[in-house]
Structures are given as C-alpha cells and as structure tokens.
Design an enzyme around this catalytic site. Structure first.
Site, PDB file in Angstrom:
ATOM      1  CE  LYS A 132      68.120  -6.255  33.699  1.00  0.00           C
ATOM      2  NZ  LYS A 132      67.957  -6.513  31.743  1.00  0.00           N
TER       3      LYS A 132
ATOM      4  CG  ASN B 195      72.186  -5.062  35.751  1.00  0.00           C
ATOM      5  OD1 ASN B 195      72.170  -4.676  36.821  1.00  0.00           O
ATOM      6  ND2 ASN B 195      70.908  -4.410  34.344  1.00  0.00           N
TER       7      ASN B 195
ATOM      8  CD  GLU C 206      72.076  -3.618  29.028  1.00  0.00           C
ATOM      9  OE1 GLU C 206      72.954  -4.514  29.291  1.00  0.00           O
ATOM     10  OE2 GLU C 206      71.864  -2.910  29.218  1.00  0.00           O
TER      11      GLU C 206
ATOM     12  CD  GLU D 257      65.488  -3.357  32.465  1.00  0.00           C
ATOM     13  OE1 GLU D 257      66.033  -4.517  31.941  1.00  0.00           O
ATOM     14  OE2 GLU D 257      66.126  -3.205  34.207  1.00  0.00           O
TER      15      GLU D 257
END
Length: 262
Positions: A14, A12, A174, A106
């Site tokens: 991001k 990932n 996670e 997030e």
C-alpha cells in the site's frame, strides 16, 4: 481436473516504505527466507511496492538474483496521453512487473472504481503482458443483504467478461469487513467464496482455466492463521496487507509449509 497450483504469497505494501526503506526491507526479507528454501518453487513470493519504489526494487531483485516476483498496486486504463498522475501498463511492463493489483476495495471505495473500470484495467494489464490480480469482496452490509458469495461473484463476472480463456489471471477474495479490522473470515467462509469464484472462472473461461488459476484470500492474514486457510482446497495463497510490512511476520507466512503440515 487435477492441476498443481503453486501457492502465491503476495505482499501489498500500500502507501508504505520509500525507495530506501524498500531496499532494506527486501534484502532483510531475502536473508530471512534463505533457510526456507523458497527458491525451490514450492511457494511464489511477490512484493507490490508503491510506484516510486518499483525501479529500485526491480534493480535490487536483478542484481542480487532475489527470487521474488514484482508487482504494481494499480494501473491506468489508458496506454499513454494526457492523464496526469496515471501509470500505463506499458511502463510497468518495461520495469519487469509480472503482476498488477486491480479492483482493490480501497480503489473501489476511495477512488470510485466501478466493476466496469476494473474490467477495463484487466484488459489493459493483459494487453501489456501483466498478470492481473483481480480483487473482489463484500462489505458486511452487503454480506448480510445478499449472502456470502453474491457480491464477489458479480464483481468477477464483470471483470472476466472479455478475458480470453488462455489468459493468466489471479483472483483475490478480500472481504472488505476483514481488511485491516482484525476480523478474519473463517477458513470455511473463505473456502465457500473461493470455490464460488472458481466456478465463475470455469463458466467464463473453461474448466482448464479454473483448474490452473490461483485464488487467494486476503483480510487480516497473519502467520498464526495462514496455514488454516491454505488447507482449504480452493485457497491457493494470500494477498497480505499490514503483515507484509513486518519482515519476520511476512517470512513466517511464506514459511507456512515448514511449520504446519498442509
């Protein structure tokens, strides 16, 4: 029910790497991994670039026949319309994305995504032939208040509420307290939660779905600790954040089988 699950190592990115940097990164990662013979199917490698990189990465993967899977970091609950800034699952499908991350902590924290929004995004992904990577996890405060599994189990139960038994999904545990903090759940802690999540899949979708569904661990995953997680029976791979931006480090994570027996 014994089912062989192909490990999935997912990067990932991001909000990192523009489309030019993405080309250089993917090419270097591919070259670095050639000796690992990941083409044999023993480990699936997936990259999740920012939206602006996806078309470029897709073209590169196709042109150079690079055996990486492609995914997106999010999608809209809507198919089309007046939703400024949103990305439809239909668009991602046209770009040959196989996966989409849904419910990352997030997104939950900074964009106010509720369990119900996550469930709607799971439905949107499945509608357009995308495999949702459903992220669940607890904060340290939630862990202390509710125990190690309660929050993740509750999040997954909502996400799977309307998912058909034959749907292909991936689940990623996670722990929020371990993302980008340098703190890492122990392999035993990860196994405890991943096993509980597999039980949720069994209760919602059936034993066959639970046996075939890959459950990943994410949270400060590095080359130095990945093998210890992969020894656990209910950990089928990793959703890697920061370490996925360093070619040699990410390649070493993918090559965990070559260096340590599991």
């Amino acid at each position: 029910m014994a089912v062989e699950r192909t490990p999935l190592i997912a990067g990932n990115w991001k909000m990192n790497l523009d489309h030019l940097q993405a080309v250089a990164f993917v090419q270097k990662l591919h070259w670095t991994l050639k000796d690992a013979k990941h083409e044999d199917g023993s480990v699936e490698v997936a990259v999740f670039p920012p939206f602006t990189d996806i078309r470029t990465v897709q073209t590169l993967l196709d042109a150079d026949k690079i055996p990486f899977s492609l995914g997106a970091q999010d999608l809209s609950t809507q198919d089309s319309g007046a939703y400024t800034g949103e990305i439809s699952g239909a668009f991602l499908s046209k770009l040959d994305c196989g996966y989409v991350i849904i419910g990352h902590s997030e997104r939950r924290q900074y964009h106010g995504e509720t369990d119900e929004i996550v469930a709607a995004k799971v439905q949107a992904a499945l509608k357009h032939g995308l495999t949702p990577v459903i992220c669940v996890g607890e904060t340290l405060e939630q862990r202390e208040e509710s125990g190690p599994t309660a929050v993740s189990v509750a999040q997954l139960e909502v996400a799977l509420a309307s998912v058909p038994a034959d749907a292909e999904i991936v689940v990623a545990y996670e722990p929020v307290w371990a993302i980008g903090t340098g703190q890492v759940a122990s392999p035993e802690q990860a196994q405890e939660v991943c096993a509980a999540l597999r039980e949720v899949i069994a209760s919602k979708l059936g034993d066959e779905a639970a046996a075939r569904t890959r459950v990943l661990y994410g949270g400060s995953v590095k080359a130095a600790n990945i093998a210890s997680f992969m020894r656990e029976p209910d950990v089928d791979g990793a959703l890697v954040g920061g370490a996925s931006l360093v070619v040699d480090e990410f390649a070493a994570i993918v090559r965990y089988q070559k260096h340590v027996g599991v």
